[in-house]
Design an enzyme around this catalytic site. Structure first.
Site, mmCIF file in Angstrom:
data_model
loop_
_atom_site.group_PDB
_atom_site.id
_atom_site.type_symbol
_atom_site.label_atom_id
_atom_site.label_comp_id
_atom_site.label_asym_id
_atom_site.label_seq_id
_atom_site.Cartn_x
_atom_site.Cartn_y
_atom_site.Cartn_z
ATOM 1 N N GLU A 275 9.184 17.421 14.177
ATOM 2 C CA GLU A 275 9.445 17.275 12.799
ATOM 3 C C GLU A 275 8.887 18.117 12.052
ATOM 4 O OE1 GLU A 275 8.468 13.563 10.682
ATOM 5 O OE2 GLU A 275 10.500 13.422 9.708
ATOM 6 N N GLY B 160 7.022 6.045 7.649
ATOM 7 C CA GLY B 160 6.044 7.171 7.714
ATOM 8 C C GLY B 160 6.056 7.868 9.055
ATOM 9 N N SER B 161 5.075 8.285 9.315
ATOM 10 C CA SER B 161 5.101 9.316 10.595
ATOM 11 C C SER B 161 5.010 8.432 11.811
ATOM 12 C CB SER B 161 3.895 10.365 10.656
ATOM 13 O OG SER B 161 2.768 9.322 10.580
ATOM 14 N N CYS C 233 13.303 12.211 5.626
ATOM 15 C CA CYS C 233 13.433 11.959 7.138
ATOM 16 C C CYS C 233 14.786 12.025 7.813
ATOM 17 C CB CYS C 233 13.011 10.025 7.241
ATOM 18 S SG CYS C 233 13.949 9.227 6.188
ATOM 19 N N GLU D 150 9.965 2.537 10.423
ATOM 20 C CA GLU D 150 11.027 3.921 10.092
ATOM 21 C C GLU D 150 10.034 4.972 10.194
ATOM 22 O OE1 GLU D 150 14.103 4.017 10.340
ATOM 23 O OE2 GLU D 150 14.478 1.806 10.186
ATOM 24 N N LYS E 223 0.791 -1.187 -0.016
ATOM 25 C CA LYS E 223 0.065 -0.070 0.056
ATOM 26 C C LYS E 223 0.824 1.259 0.161
ATOM 27 C CE LYS E 223 -1.609 3.079 2.680
ATOM 28 N NZ LYS E 223 -1.991 4.081 1.725
HETATM 29 P P1 NAD Z 1 2.025 8.928 7.050
HETATM 30 O O1 NAD Z 1 2.176 8.247 8.371
HETATM 31 O O2 NAD Z 1 1.061 10.002 7.120
HETATM 32 O O3 NAD Z 1 1.850 7.929 6.014
HETATM 33 C C1 NAD Z 1 2.582 6.728 5.669
HETATM 34 C C2 NAD Z 1 1.664 5.657 5.294
HETATM 35 O O4 NAD Z 1 0.930 5.141 6.232
HETATM 36 C C3 NAD Z 1 1.059 5.920 3.926
HETATM 37 O O5 NAD Z 1 1.079 5.026 3.075
HETATM 38 C C4 NAD Z 1 -0.406 6.374 4.647
HETATM 39 O O6 NAD Z 1 -1.440 6.151 3.662
HETATM 40 C C5 NAD Z 1 -0.584 5.152 5.795
HETATM 41 N N1 NAD Z 1 -1.576 5.123 6.699
HETATM 42 C C6 NAD Z 1 -1.960 6.451 7.266
HETATM 43 N N2 NAD Z 1 -2.970 6.124 8.160
HETATM 44 C C7 NAD Z 1 -2.853 4.681 8.240
HETATM 45 C C8 NAD Z 1 -3.431 3.749 9.042
HETATM 46 N N3 NAD Z 1 -4.472 4.396 10.049
HETATM 47 N N4 NAD Z 1 -3.420 2.649 9.003
HETATM 48 C C9 NAD Z 1 -2.293 1.997 8.347
HETATM 49 N N5 NAD Z 1 -1.772 2.778 7.446
HETATM 50 C C10 NAD Z 1 -1.934 4.371 7.091
HETATM 51 O O7 NAD Z 1 3.440 9.441 6.798
HETATM 52 P P2 NAD Z 1 3.757 10.407 5.460
HETATM 53 O O8 NAD Z 1 3.182 11.966 5.685
HETATM 54 O O9 NAD Z 1 3.308 9.513 4.168
HETATM 55 O O10 NAD Z 1 5.266 10.450 5.295
HETATM 56 C C11 NAD Z 1 6.004 11.470 5.986
HETATM 57 C C12 NAD Z 1 6.760 10.851 7.412
HETATM 58 O O11 NAD Z 1 7.272 9.733 6.950
HETATM 59 C C13 NAD Z 1 7.640 11.832 8.054
HETATM 60 O O12 NAD Z 1 7.505 11.626 9.536
HETATM 61 C C14 NAD Z 1 9.118 11.146 7.689
HETATM 62 O O13 NAD Z 1 9.943 11.523 8.647
HETATM 63 C C15 NAD Z 1 8.610 9.649 7.589
HETATM 64 N N6 NAD Z 1 9.775 9.063 6.743
HETATM 65 C C16 NAD Z 1 10.670 8.158 7.287
HETATM 66 C C17 NAD Z 1 11.818 7.461 7.083
HETATM 67 C C18 NAD Z 1 12.616 6.672 7.688
HETATM 68 O O14 NAD Z 1 13.195 5.872 7.129
HETATM 69 N N7 NAD Z 1 12.889 6.901 9.034
HETATM 70 C C19 NAD Z 1 11.654 7.569 5.454
HETATM 71 C C20 NAD Z 1 10.849 8.526 4.727
HETATM 72 C C21 NAD Z 1 9.933 9.231 5.540
#
Ligand code: NAD
Length: 477
Positions: free
Chosen positions: A379, A224-225, A280, A246, A171
Site C-alpha cells: 500500500e 489504520g495500518s 483505503c 479495518e 483516540k
Molecule cells: P496508523 O496505523 O499509523 O494509525 C492509526 C491509529 O493507530 C492512529 O490513531 C495512531 O495514533 C494509532 N496507533 C499507532 N500506534 C499505535 C499503538 N502502538 N497502539 C495503539 N494505537 C496506535 O494508520 P494511519 O497512518 O493513521 O492511517 C492510514 C492507514 O489506515 C492506511 O493503511 C489505510 O489503508 C488505513 N485505513 C483503512 C481503512 C479501512 O476501513 N480499511 C480506512 C481508512 C484508513
C-alpha cells in the site's frame, strides 16, 4: 493561545499542547490540541467504566435525542467543519464538506437505530419454558482512528457504540485532532452524561498503547495500518476482548476491452487520485486488457493533465496536498521503487510548488507494471497508480485477486456476464461495477477480507454485531 483540551469524565482537561499544521500551507496553524498521557488514557477508561452501568440502561429516547441533535449540528455547521477538515487533512473543500455531511448522516442513521432495537422470543425445545434472545451493550469501547477520514470514521464508530449503550474512549490520529475535538464538543453539549464519551488526543505509541494495555476495555474498534492493526489484535487476544480491524488495501480496478472508455477513465481517475489517493479504498492497480490498454492509458493521461493540484481550500483544486512530509517521502520513495523495478513512469510524480508552502505531489501513473512488483503489492497511500497489462478477463480476475489485501475491487465492463462473474469471484469485501473502488454509502456494511479487515462489518445495521453481545434467557412458565 487557546488549547483544545481532552475530554475526560465530562471535564475538559490538559495543557500540554501541540500545533495542528495545515498541509496546504505549513505556515497555517489550525489550532493547538492537548496531548494526553498514558495516565490520562487510564483515567478516561476509568471514567467510561464508571459511566457504563447508567448509560447501558439509559432510555432509548435519551440516546435518540443526543445522536439526532449531534447529526443536526454537524449538518448545520457543514461548511465550517468542512473547512476545518480540509485545513487539517488536506482533502479538497468539496470532498471535506461531503465527508462532514456523511458524518451527519451516520449520526442520523444510528439515532434511528436506537428506536429499532429488537430481540427475539422463541419457543424452547422443552415444554413450559420461554426463551428470549436480546442484544446487550459490550461495555467500554476503545476507538482508535486514522487520519484520512477525520470525521466520517470517528462518526461510524462513535455513533453505533453510543446507540447500543456502550461508553467510549476515543483516540483520534495525532495529525487530525480538530474534527475529533469538534465531534466530542458537539456530543458533550448535546447532553451526553459525564464519562460516556472520553476524548484522548495524542501519540499512538503513548495513548493508543495505554488503551491496548488496559484490561478494562471490552472491545477495540480500530482503523489504520496493517502493522498497528496486528498490535491491536495481539493485545486484545491477551486481554480476551473483542476487536475489529479495518486496515490497508491494494484495490484492483479491472478495465476490460468492452468497457465504456469514458466510464473506465473516470472511475480510474477518481479511484486512484481523488483525495490525493489517501483512501483505503483507493485503486492503485489498474488491470487493463490488451485490446483497450493503449487507448485507456492515453485517455487517463489526458484526464490527469486536467487535474489541478493545489491548496485544498482553493476553488478549482481537484487534488489537495499529501497529508505530511513523512507520507510525501513515502510516496516519493515508491515512485523511485517503481522506476527501479522497471515500470515506466508515464505521467507525473514530481513534487510541486504552489503559492502556499505545502506537500504537493503531481499524480503519478506507471505503465508496464507487473503484479509482483512492490508498487503493485504494498500500500502506497498516495496519488500513485500503476497499469498492469493482461490478456483477457480470466487473467484480469486472477491478477485482481493476487494480493494480500481484499478491501474493495472494481471492474469497468459492458458485459453482464463478466460483471456478474466478477461480483461473485472477487476476493474483496466490496465490489464496484463501472464505479470507482472508493465511494461508499453510509447505511450498508463496510469492510474487507484477507489482510484488509478482521472481525465483523462496520456501518449500517451490521454494526450491531460488534457493538452488542447476545444474551439467551430461559424462563420457566
Ligand atoms: P496508523 O496505523 O499509523 O494509525 C492509526 C491509529 O493507530 C492512529 O490513531 C495512531 O495514533 C494509532 N496507533 C499507532 N500506534 C499505535 C499503538 N502502538 N497502539 C495503539 N494505537 C496506535 O494508520 P494511519 O497512518 O493513521 O492511517 C492510514 C492507514 O489506515 C492506511 O493503511 C489505510 O489503508 C488505513 N485505513 C483503512 C481503512 C479501512 O476501513 N480499511 C480506512 C481508512 C484508513
Amino acid at each position: 493561545m487557546t488549547v483544545h483540551q481532552n475530554l475526560i469524565a465530562g471535564e475538559w482537561v490538559g495543557s500540554d499542547a501541540s500545533p495542528n499544521i495545515n498541509p496546504s500551507d505549513t505556515n497555517d496553524v489550525v489550532g493547538h490540541y492537548a496531548q494526553a498521557s498514558a495516565e490520562d488514557a487510564k483515567q478516561a477508561i476509568a471514567a467510561a467504566k464508571a459511566a457504563f452501568p447508567a448509560w447501558s440502561r439509559s432510555g432509548i429516547l435519551e440516546r435518540h435525542a443526543i445522536l439526532k441533535n449531534t447529526s443536526d449540528e454537524i449538518l448545520a455547521r457543514r461548511e465550517e467543519l468542512g473547512t476545518l477538515l480540509a485545513r487539517e487533512e488536506g482533502k479538497t473543500l468539496p470532498e471535506a464538506t461531503g465527508e462532514v455531511i456523511r458524518a451527519a448522516q451516520i449520526f442520523d442513521f444510528f439515532a434511528g437505530e436506537t428506536l429499532r432495537l429488537t430481540g427475539e422470543v422463541v419457543p424452547s425445545a422443552r415444554p413450559n419454558i420461554g426463551v428470549d434472545i436480546t442484544r446487550e451493550p459490550l461495555g467500554v469501547i476503545g476507538i482508535i482512528t486514522p487520519w484520512n477520514f477525520p470525521i466520517a470514521i470517528p462518526a461510524w464508530k462513535i455513533a453505533p457504540a453510543l446507540c447500543y449503550g456502550n461508553t467510549v474512549v476515543f483516540k483520534p490520529a495525532d495529525l487530525v485532532p480538530g474534527c475529533a475535538w469538534a465531534i466530542a464538543d458537539i456530543l458533550h453539549r448535546a447532553g451526553l452524561p459525564k464519562g460516556v464519551l472520553n476524548l484522548v488526543m495524542g501519540r499512538g505509541s503513548v495513548v493508543g498503547q495505554a488503551m491496548l494495555d488496559s484490561a478494562d476495555l471490552a472491545g477495540i474498534t480500530f482503523t489504520g495500518s496493517t502493522d498497528t492493526g496486528k498490535r491491536v489484535a495481539l493485545a486484545s487476544i491477551e486481554h480476551n476482548r473483542r476487536f475489529q480491524l479495518e486496515m490497508g488495501g491494494k484495490n484492483p480496478m479491472v478495465v476490460l476491452d468492452d468497457a465504456d472508455l469514458a466510464v473506465a477513465v473516470e472511475a480510474a481517475a477518481n479511484s486512484g487520485f481523488f483525495s490525493t489517493g489517501q483512501r483505503c479504498t483507493a485503486s492503485s492497480r489498474l488491470i487493463v486488457t490488451e485490446g483497450i490498454h493503449d487507448r485507456f492509458v492515453t485517455a487517463l493521461t489526458e484526464r490527469l493533465k486536467t487535474l489541478n493540484v493545489d491548496n485544498a481550500l482553493k476553488a478549482g483544486t481537484h487534488i489537495g496536498p499529501v497529508v505530511d512530509d513523512k507520507q510525501l517521502r513515502q510516496d516519493m520513495d515508491y515512485i523511485d521503487i517503481g522506476k527501479s523495478e522497471g515500470a515506466r513512469l508515464a505521467f507525473g510524480g514530481a513534487c510541486l510548488e504552489r503559492e502556499t508552502p505545502g506537500f504537493y505531489l503531481e499524480p503519478a501513473l506507471f505503465t508496464e507494471a507487473k503484479n509482483d512488483m512492490r508498487i503493485s503489492r504494498e500500500e502506497i497511500f498516495g496519488p500513485v497508480a500503476a497499469v498492469i497489462r493482461v490478456k483477457d478477463y480470466e487473467e484480469a480476475l486472477a491478477v485482481a485477486n493476487d494480493t494480500p489485501f481484499g478491501l474493495s475491487a472494481g471492474i469497468a465492463t459492458t458485459s453482464l456476464k463478466h460483471a456478474t462473474h466478477f461480483k461473485r469471484n472477487s476476493e474483496a469485501g466490496m465490489v464496484m461495477v463501472n464505479l470507482p473502488t472508493a465511494g461508499v454509502d453510509f447505511h450498508v456494511p463496510f469492510g474487507g477480507r484477507k489482510a484488509s479487515s478482521f472481525g465483523s462489518r462496520e456501518q449500517g445495521r451490521y454494526a450491531a454485531e460488534f457493538f452488542t453481545t447476545v444474551k439467551t434467557a430461559y424462563t420457566l412458565a
